[in-house]
Design an enzyme around this catalytic site. Structure first.
Site, PDB file in Angstrom:
ATOM      1  N   PHE A 108       0.836  -1.215   0.000  1.00 43.31           N
ATOM      2  CA  PHE A 108       0.000   0.000   0.000  1.00 43.31           C
ATOM      3  C   PHE A 108       0.869   1.264   0.000  1.00 43.31           C
ATOM      4  CE2 PHE A 108      -2.043   2.769   3.435  1.00 43.31           C
ATOM      5  CZ  PHE A 108      -2.640   3.633   2.522  1.00 43.31           C
ATOM      6  N   ASP A 116      10.085  -6.855  -3.301  1.00 40.28           N
ATOM      7  CA  ASP A 116       8.906  -7.238  -2.515  1.00 40.28           C
ATOM      8  C   ASP A 116       8.700  -8.735  -2.681  1.00 40.28           C
ATOM      9  OD1 ASP A 116       6.052  -7.509  -1.665  1.00 40.28           O
ATOM     10  OD2 ASP A 116       6.158  -5.325  -1.608  1.00 40.28           O
ATOM     11  N   PHE A 155       3.933 -10.830  -0.209  1.00 37.91           N
ATOM     12  CA  PHE A 155       3.143 -11.465   0.865  1.00 37.91           C
ATOM     13  C   PHE A 155       1.820 -10.714   1.037  1.00 37.91           C
ATOM     14  CE2 PHE A 155       2.359 -11.688   5.620  1.00 37.91           C
ATOM     15  CZ  PHE A 155       1.591 -12.836   5.521  1.00 37.91           C
ATOM     16  N   VAL A 166      13.260  -9.868   1.947  1.00 36.41           N
ATOM     17  CA  VAL A 166      14.319  -9.067   2.584  1.00 36.41           C
ATOM     18  C   VAL A 166      15.059  -9.829   3.689  1.00 36.41           C
ATOM     19  CG1 VAL A 166      13.325  -6.810   2.061  1.00 36.41           C
ATOM     20  CG2 VAL A 166      12.708  -7.960   4.219  1.00 36.41           C
ATOM     21  N   LEU A 183      10.461  -0.491   3.735  1.00 33.03           N
ATOM     22  CA  LEU A 183       9.043  -0.579   4.112  1.00 33.03           C
ATOM     23  C   LEU A 183       8.559  -2.022   4.221  1.00 33.03           C
ATOM     24  CD1 LEU A 183       9.239   2.427   3.081  1.00 33.03           C
ATOM     25  CD2 LEU A 183       6.905   2.172   2.290  1.00 33.03           C
ATOM     26  N   LYS A 220      25.570   0.791   4.631  1.00 35.12           N
ATOM     27  CA  LYS A 220      26.921   1.040   5.154  1.00 35.12           C
ATOM     28  C   LYS A 220      27.940   0.917   4.022  1.00 35.12           C
ATOM     29  CE  LYS A 220      30.242  -1.124   8.233  1.00 35.12           C
ATOM     30  NZ  LYS A 220      30.502  -2.315   9.050  1.00 35.12           N
ATOM     31  N   TYR A 276       5.226  -7.801  15.935  1.00 37.15           N
ATOM     32  CA  TYR A 276       5.300  -6.570  15.137  1.00 37.15           C
ATOM     33  C   TYR A 276       5.935  -5.444  15.951  1.00 37.15           C
ATOM     34  CZ  TYR A 276       3.568  -2.740  12.138  1.00 37.15           C
ATOM     35  OH  TYR A 276       3.466  -1.636  11.321  1.00 37.15           O
ATOM     36  N   LYS A 282       9.682  -4.067  15.303  1.00 35.03           N
ATOM     37  CA  LYS A 282       9.914  -2.686  14.867  1.00 35.03           C
ATOM     38  C   LYS A 282      10.791  -1.937  15.865  1.00 35.03           C
ATOM     39  CE  LYS A 282       7.427  -2.218  11.026  1.00 35.03           C
ATOM     40  NZ  LYS A 282       7.946  -1.688   9.763  1.00 35.03           N
ATOM     41  N   ARG A 297      -7.411  -4.045   8.288  1.00 37.12           N
ATOM     42  CA  ARG A 297      -7.345  -2.811   9.086  1.00 37.12           C
ATOM     43  C   ARG A 297      -8.705  -2.115   9.040  1.00 37.12           C
ATOM     44  NH1 ARG A 297      -1.451  -0.648   7.222  1.00 37.12           N
ATOM     45  NH2 ARG A 297      -1.914  -1.915   5.395  1.00 37.12           N
TER      46      ARG A 297
HETATM   47  P1  NAD Z   1       1.459  -3.508   3.257  1.00 36.47           P
HETATM   48  O1  NAD Z   1       1.226  -4.811   3.908  1.00 36.47           O
HETATM   49  O2  NAD Z   1       0.532  -3.074   2.194  1.00 36.47           O
HETATM   50  O3  NAD Z   1       2.934  -3.435   2.657  1.00 36.47           O
HETATM   51  C1  NAD Z   1       4.013  -4.179   3.121  1.00 36.47           C
HETATM   52  C2  NAD Z   1       4.782  -4.706   1.920  1.00 36.47           C
HETATM   53  O4  NAD Z   1       5.945  -5.438   2.378  1.00 36.47           O
HETATM   54  C3  NAD Z   1       3.959  -5.668   1.081  1.00 36.47           C
HETATM   55  O5  NAD Z   1       4.092  -5.355  -0.279  1.00 36.47           O
HETATM   56  C4  NAD Z   1       4.558  -7.040   1.399  1.00 36.47           C
HETATM   57  O6  NAD Z   1       4.409  -7.971   0.352  1.00 36.47           O
HETATM   58  C5  NAD Z   1       6.009  -6.653   1.656  1.00 36.47           C
HETATM   59  N1  NAD Z   1       6.727  -7.645   2.482  1.00 36.47           N
HETATM   60  C6  NAD Z   1       6.329  -8.185   3.653  1.00 36.47           C
HETATM   61  N2  NAD Z   1       7.256  -9.031   4.120  1.00 36.47           N
HETATM   62  C7  NAD Z   1       8.277  -9.008   3.218  1.00 36.47           C
HETATM   63  C8  NAD Z   1       9.525  -9.671   3.136  1.00 36.47           C
HETATM   64  N3  NAD Z   1       9.928 -10.546   4.070  1.00 36.47           N
HETATM   65  N4  NAD Z   1      10.329  -9.410   2.063  1.00 36.47           N
HETATM   66  C9  NAD Z   1       9.936  -8.539   1.097  1.00 36.47           C
HETATM   67  N5  NAD Z   1       8.769  -7.889   1.126  1.00 36.47           N
HETATM   68  C10 NAD Z   1       7.941  -8.120   2.176  1.00 36.47           C
HETATM   69  O7  NAD Z   1       1.517  -2.424   4.442  1.00 36.47           O
HETATM   70  P2  NAD Z   1       1.755  -0.847   4.401  1.00 36.47           P
HETATM   71  O8  NAD Z   1       0.634  -0.219   5.136  1.00 36.47           O
HETATM   72  O9  NAD Z   1       2.062  -0.393   3.027  1.00 36.47           O
HETATM   73  O10 NAD Z   1       3.040  -0.716   5.333  1.00 36.47           O
HETATM   74  C11 NAD Z   1       4.333  -0.427   4.798  1.00 36.47           C
HETATM   75  C12 NAD Z   1       5.312  -0.206   5.932  1.00 36.47           C
HETATM   76  O11 NAD Z   1       4.877   0.897   6.724  1.00 36.47           O
HETATM   77  C13 NAD Z   1       5.435  -1.404   6.878  1.00 36.47           C
HETATM   78  O12 NAD Z   1       6.776  -1.538   7.266  1.00 36.47           O
HETATM   79  C14 NAD Z   1       4.586  -1.006   8.050  1.00 36.47           C
HETATM   80  O13 NAD Z   1       5.019  -1.600   9.243  1.00 36.47           O
HETATM   81  C15 NAD Z   1       4.783   0.511   8.079  1.00 36.47           C
HETATM   82  N6  NAD Z   1       3.646   1.172   8.732  1.00 36.47           N
HETATM   83  C16 NAD Z   1       2.463   1.342   8.095  1.00 36.47           C
HETATM   84  C17 NAD Z   1       1.409   1.967   8.746  1.00 36.47           C
HETATM   85  C18 NAD Z   1       0.086   2.217   8.085  1.00 36.47           C
HETATM   86  O14 NAD Z   1      -0.814   2.720   8.747  1.00 36.47           O
HETATM   87  N7  NAD Z   1      -0.114   1.941   6.817  1.00 36.47           N
HETATM   88  C19 NAD Z   1       1.560   2.396  10.073  1.00 36.47           C
HETATM   89  C20 NAD Z   1       2.776   2.180  10.704  1.00 36.47           C
HETATM   90  C21 NAD Z   1       3.831   1.584  10.019  1.00 36.47           C
HETATM   91  N1  UDP Z   2     -11.109  -2.403  14.441  1.00 37.18           N
HETATM   92  C1  UDP Z   2     -12.480  -2.535  14.445  1.00 37.18           C
HETATM   93  N2  UDP Z   2     -13.071  -3.239  13.443  1.00 37.18           N
HETATM   94  C2  UDP Z   2     -12.362  -3.815  12.432  1.00 37.18           C
HETATM   95  C3  UDP Z   2     -10.957  -3.666  12.421  1.00 37.18           C
HETATM   96  C4  UDP Z   2     -10.363  -2.962  13.461  1.00 37.18           C
HETATM   97  O1  UDP Z   2     -13.176  -2.018  15.329  1.00 37.18           O
HETATM   98  O2  UDP Z   2     -12.986  -4.439  11.541  1.00 37.18           O
HETATM   99  C5  UDP Z   2     -10.464  -1.609  15.519  1.00 37.18           C
HETATM  100  C6  UDP Z   2      -9.275  -2.278  16.189  1.00 37.18           C
HETATM  101  O3  UDP Z   2      -9.687  -3.104  17.265  1.00 37.18           O
HETATM  102  C7  UDP Z   2      -8.485  -1.066  16.658  1.00 37.18           C
HETATM  103  C8  UDP Z   2      -8.765  -0.010  15.589  1.00 37.18           C
HETATM  104  O4  UDP Z   2      -9.956  -0.434  14.921  1.00 37.18           O
HETATM  105  O5  UDP Z   2      -8.973  -0.606  17.880  1.00 37.18           O
HETATM  106  C9  UDP Z   2      -7.643   0.132  14.569  1.00 37.18           C
HETATM  107  O6  UDP Z   2      -7.335  -1.154  14.079  1.00 37.18           O
HETATM  108  P1  UDP Z   2      -6.310  -1.389  12.894  1.00 37.18           P
HETATM  109  O7  UDP Z   2      -6.134  -2.872  12.777  1.00 37.18           O
HETATM  110  O8  UDP Z   2      -6.731  -0.645  11.674  1.00 37.18           O
HETATM  111  O9  UDP Z   2      -4.958  -0.696  13.362  1.00 37.18           O
HETATM  112  P2  UDP Z   2      -4.092  -0.734  14.730  1.00 37.18           P
HETATM  113  O10 UDP Z   2      -4.873  -1.425  15.804  1.00 37.18           O
HETATM  114  O11 UDP Z   2      -2.866  -1.473  14.359  1.00 37.18           O
HETATM  115  O12 UDP Z   2      -3.880   0.700  15.025  1.00 37.18           O
END
Ligand code: NAD
Ligand code: UDP
Length: 308
Positions: A11, A31, A34, A57, A71, A103, A143, A147, A184
């Site tokens: 995403f 990527d 997954f 990765v 990411l 590095k 997770y 992180k 989500r």
């Molecule tokens: P996403 O799941 O859509 O994207 C993650 C991507 O990483 C996917 O394309 C997946 O195929 C790839 N991936 C997973 N494991 C892998 C591996 N071992 N090797 C290679 N590729 C791999 O999620 P996103 O929302 O786009 O999140 C991207 C990054 O941002 C993540 O690191 C996530 O932890 C971080 N992040 C996102 C949010 C958010 O709200 N969207 C919030 C906090 C942190």
């Molecule tokens: N949540 C919910 N209904 C759903 C999915 C999530 O009420 O169908 C709630 C979840 O319990 C959390 C909040 O929405 O309190 C955000 O959840 P999300 O998984 O999007 O992100 P995170 O918890 O990682 O912030």
């Protein structure tokens, strides 16, 4: 520049690749697909400055690049809990592989960290100085602790090896190209409402989150990577805070249709409240989110209408 984006078919990654190409860079996207999808980057593939490599990765990789954005990692609770050991390996070994490459190349390297490093926070809103309140042995720990460990590695490589790091803590971000089965809350509610299904509200719906629209976040990434004042960690997110009940009601109001709200059990360790303190980003990047929740939801609903 030539820029490596891990997790680039996901995403956020696909929006980042798109932006970096628009800015005139060459992009190598790696990527393992997954949670990412080829469809997210299909429109970028005809571009001769874009290259996609299917790679995990966890295994080392070598590309001659000027910058790295790390990411790769599943981000939604159902996906990162599906194979928790794999999730923590992805965070930790992915970070080590990115940092080793950075590095050697003397390349700037960016880590997509998360507000989850604050756990179920007892300080509200969360500033970067807060150390968090994280359960180390729960369902979210693969997770959260993965992180946190990645952040540790970034700062150790920075102190020990002078690696030029940038660490961002991302707060809940949503928008087009979220997976429709992502799990989500924003995508769940929108997909449920568009299909006329009931919206699954976990717990009593009083828990809060602050939702950032993807375009605002990506602008923050690029500004942060382009500055030299701080290596972070820096919070990026939208400080507008809503309860999940408010989000469900807003989604129903915007989509319309017959759906109602149904209550489901709250998952373990679900944070009660979350909102970023973005004072640092405002000062250093002159950045603040421009898209409010209603406008962001409208754009995201329009996207999911084309998918369902
Ligand atoms: P996403 O799941 O859509 O994207 C993650 C991507 O990483 C996917 O394309 C997946 O195929 C790839 N991936 C997973 N494991 C892998 C591996 N071992 N090797 C290679 N590729 C791999 O999620 P996103 O929302 O786009 O999140 C991207 C990054 O941002 C993540 O690191 C996530 O932890 C971080 N992040 C996102 C949010 C958010 O709200 N969207 C919030 C906090 C942190
Ligand atoms: N949540 C919910 N209904 C759903 C999915 C999530 O009420 O169908 C709630 C979840 O319990 C959390 C909040 O929405 O309190 C955000 O959840 P999300 O998984 O999007 O992100 P995170 O918890 O990682 O912030």
């Amino acid at each position: 520049m030539r820029i490596l984006v891990t997790g680039g078919a996901g995403f956020l990654g696909s929006h980042l690749c798109e932006r970096l190409l628009q800015d005139g860079n060459e992009v190598v996207c790696i990527d393992n697909l997954f949670t990412g999808q080829k469809a997210n980057i299909a429109h970028l593939r005809p571009n001769p400055r874009f290259e996609f490599v299917r790679h995990d990765v966890i295994d080392p990789f070598k590309y001659e690049v000027d910058q790295i954005y790390n990411l790769a990692c599943p981000a939604s609770p159902p996906h990162y809990q599906y194979n928790p050991i794999k999730t923590i390996k992805t965070s930790v070994m992915g970070a080590i592989n990115c940092l080793g490459l950075a590095k050697r190349l003397k390349a700037r390297v960016f880590q997509a960290s998360t507000s989850e490093v604050y756990g179920d926070p007892s300080v509200h809103p969360q500033p970067e100085s807060y150390w968090g309140n994280v359960n180390p042995i729960g369902r979210r720990s693969c997770y959260d602790e993965g992180k946190r460990c990645a952040e540790t590695l970034f700062f150790d490589y920075h102190r020990e090896n002078k690696v030029d790091i940038r660490v961002v803590r991302i707060f809940n971000t949503y928008g087009p190209r979220m997976h429709s089965n992502d799990g989500r809350v924003v995508s769940n509610f929108i997909v449920q409402a568009l299909q006329g299904d009931d919206l699954t509200l976990y717990g009593d719906g009083t828990q809060t989150r602050a939702f950032c629209y993807v375009d605002d976040l990506i602008e923050g990434f690029v500004r942060f990577m382009g500055q030299t004042e701080t290596v972070g960690p820096m919070n990026l997110g939208n400080p507008g805070e809503f309860t999940m009940l408010q989000l469900a009601e807003k989604t129903l109001q915007l989509v319309g249709g017959p759906s109602r709200i149904v209550y489901r059990p709250l998952p373990a360790d679900d944070p009660r409240q979350r909102r970023p303190d973005i004072t640092l980003a405002k000062r250093v990047l002159q950045w603040a989110p421009a898209v409010d929740l209603e406008e962001g939801l409208r754009r995201t609903i329009a996207y999911f209408k084309t998918k369902i």
